[in-house]
Design a protein around this motif. Structure first.
Motif, PDB file in Angstrom:
ATOM      1  N   ARG A 151       0.866  -1.179   0.000  1.00 54.40           N
ATOM      2  CA  ARG A 151       0.000   0.000   0.000  1.00 54.40           C
ATOM      3  C   ARG A 151       0.899   1.225   0.000  1.00 54.40           C
ATOM      4  NH1 ARG A 151      -1.520  -2.405   5.051  1.00 54.40           N
ATOM      5  NH2 ARG A 151       0.015  -3.849   4.199  1.00 54.40           N
ATOM      6  N   ARG A 153       1.351   5.165   0.781  1.00 50.79           N
ATOM      7  CA  ARG A 153       0.840   6.291   1.563  1.00 50.79           C
ATOM      8  C   ARG A 153       1.437   7.594   1.018  1.00 50.79           C
ATOM      9  NH1 ARG A 153      -2.227   2.913   2.637  1.00 50.79           N
ATOM     10  NH2 ARG A 153      -2.525   1.814   4.616  1.00 50.79           N
ATOM     11  N   THR A 196       6.299  10.053   0.372  1.00 52.26           N
ATOM     12  CA  THR A 196       5.645   8.795   0.019  1.00 52.26           C
ATOM     13  C   THR A 196       6.291   7.625   0.741  1.00 52.26           C
ATOM     14  OG1 THR A 196       5.210   9.713  -2.176  1.00 52.26           O
ATOM     15  CG2 THR A 196       4.903   7.351  -1.899  1.00 52.26           C
ATOM     16  N   VAL A 197       5.449   6.806   1.309  1.00 50.60           N
ATOM     17  CA  VAL A 197       5.896   5.643   2.082  1.00 50.60           C
ATOM     18  C   VAL A 197       5.224   4.399   1.510  1.00 50.60           C
ATOM     19  CG1 VAL A 197       5.863   4.524   4.348  1.00 50.60           C
ATOM     20  CG2 VAL A 197       6.245   7.003   4.176  1.00 50.60           C
ATOM     21  N   VAL A 198       5.994   3.329   1.379  1.00 60.24           N
ATOM     22  CA  VAL A 198       5.419   2.053   0.974  1.00 60.24           C
ATOM     23  C   VAL A 198       5.217   1.203   2.225  1.00 60.24           C
ATOM     24  CG1 VAL A 198       7.733   1.110   0.480  1.00 60.24           C
ATOM     25  CG2 VAL A 198       5.709   0.000  -0.457  1.00 60.24           C
ATOM     26  N   VAL A 199       3.996   0.713   2.391  1.00 60.89           N
ATOM     27  CA  VAL A 199       3.646  -0.152   3.515  1.00 60.89           C
ATOM     28  C   VAL A 199       3.590  -1.582   3.004  1.00 60.89           C
ATOM     29  CG1 VAL A 199       1.955  -0.640   5.319  1.00 60.89           C
ATOM     30  CG2 VAL A 199       2.271   1.717   4.522  1.00 60.89           C
ATOM     31  N   ARG A 201       3.922  -6.026   4.147  1.00 54.72           N
ATOM     32  CA  ARG A 201       3.700  -6.970   5.238  1.00 54.72           C
ATOM     33  C   ARG A 201       4.516  -8.237   5.006  1.00 54.72           C
ATOM     34  NH1 ARG A 201      -2.246  -7.804   5.786  1.00 54.72           N
ATOM     35  NH2 ARG A 201      -2.133  -5.681   6.613  1.00 54.72           N
ATOM     36  N   ASP A 206       2.494  -4.803   9.585  1.00 55.37           N
ATOM     37  CA  ASP A 206       2.891  -3.873   8.538  1.00 55.37           C
ATOM     38  C   ASP A 206       4.224  -3.221   8.871  1.00 55.37           C
ATOM     39  OD1 ASP A 206       0.612  -4.383   7.097  1.00 55.37           O
ATOM     40  OD2 ASP A 206      -0.471  -2.611   7.785  1.00 55.37           O
ATOM     41  N   ARG A 207       5.046  -3.097   7.851  1.00 54.59           N
ATOM     42  CA  ARG A 207       6.313  -2.382   7.974  1.00 54.59           C
ATOM     43  C   ARG A 207       6.316  -1.248   6.957  1.00 54.59           C
ATOM     44  NH1 ARG A 207       7.631  -3.929  12.917  1.00 54.59           N
ATOM     45  NH2 ARG A 207       7.665  -6.213  13.111  1.00 54.59           N
ATOM     46  N   ARG A 208       7.128  -0.249   7.182  1.00 55.80           N
ATOM     47  CA  ARG A 208       7.153   0.918   6.302  1.00 55.80           C
ATOM     48  C   ARG A 208       8.569   1.227   5.833  1.00 55.80           C
ATOM     49  NH1 ARG A 208       2.947   1.287   9.592  1.00 55.80           N
ATOM     50  NH2 ARG A 208       1.042   2.332   8.890  1.00 55.80           N
TER      51      ARG A 208
END
Length: 280
Positions: A151, A153, A196-199, A201, A206-208
């Motif tokens: 995901r 963000r 922008t952050v990518v989430v 798993r 969840d990790r970012r």
């Protein structure tokens, strides 16, 4: 067997109350397996690149055999449902985008690099298998998106992202005529994706990670693969015609920019699909 692995990796795992090194070991193991699975097409394709004899096999040149191999792997992945038809369509798009760039770069007036060996499936001086090198990047990102439940963000406005991606692609062509603006484009991308952050798993949490870091890391591993490919003579830069030398580290930036373009295509396609999808 791989279908069962996919089912296991995609299943929602029960939450575990682990901490410390046990948590790190578990998530690292799942992360490694998911990364390896996401690299399935890229790994098989580049293994064939490295292992294929330069003289070919059964009277067929190695470039032609690489094309046959890549097509066979794609058919197998769709047939076994390791890859969806939609994913295959996206990979074909990456192949076309990559081939267009290759045809321009090897043309007589440019000659940024060359494919020295004979092949029946050369078009405009470019063996058709070469598009799969770009498709392999797209395949990895598509598979990783699904396996890690990615995901995004704080994604920038899509029109801005698409504009920068188009300018990045155009610069690969125009820098031969009007100057290289890659660092200006890199600065634009840095500002655009700064938040922008990518989430993702790896297992149950969840990790970012900053998306820009992902672009740089993927670009680095592509640059390593390029060094190995040129060492085996798959293609050659002008400074490698006499004897092999390492690909200039500046190519790392080019690959990272290409990764941004690839990501933008995938994110854009997913965005469009989500907007036109009508639930049953």
């Amino acid at each position: 067997m791989l279908q069962a692995l996919d089912a296991r990796l995609l299943a929602v795992p029960p939450p575990l109350e682990l901490a410390g090194w046990r948590r790190l070991a578990l998530e690292s193991a799942y992360f490694t397996v998911k990364e390896a699975r996401a690299c399935l097409f890229a790994g098989l394709f580049f293994a064939a690149v490295f292992l294929m004899p330069r003289d070919g096999l059964f009277g067929l040149p190695r470039y032609d055999l690489l094309l046959v191999f890549a097509l066979a792997v794609q058919v197998w992945m769709v047939w076994t449902k390791l890859e969806t038809v939609d994913e295959l369509k996206a990979i074909c798009l990456f192949h076309a985008v990559g081939f267009a760039l290759e045809a321009f770069k090897v043309s007589g007036s440019i000659q940024s690099w060359s494919y020295p060996d004979f092949a029946y499936t050369k078009v405009l001086g470019v063996p058709l298998f070469s598009g799969f090198m770009y498709a392999a990047i797209g395949s990895y990102m598509i598979q990783a998106w699904r396996l890690f439940d990615l995901r995004i963000r704080h994604h920038p406005p899509y029109w801005m992202a698409v504009t920068v991606a188009l300018l990045i692609y155009a610069n690969f062509f125009t820098h031969h005529y009007i100057g290289d603006y890659r660092w200006y484009l890199a600065a634009c991308a840095l500002g655009l994706y700064a938040r922008t952050v990518v989430v993702f798993r790896p297992y149950d949490r969840d990790r970012r990670m900053p998306l820009l870091l992902a672009f740089v890391l993927i670009g680095f591993f592509i640059w390593l693969a390029e060094n190995i490919s040129t060492f085996y003579g798959i293609w050659k830069y002008p400074n490698q015609l006499g004897a092999w030398s390492a690909v200039h580290v500046g190519k790392w930036s080019s690959w990272s920019l290409l990764v941004i373009m690839t990501f933008t295509i995938i994110a854009g396609l997913k965005h469009i699909k989500s907007r036109i999808h009508v639930p049953d």
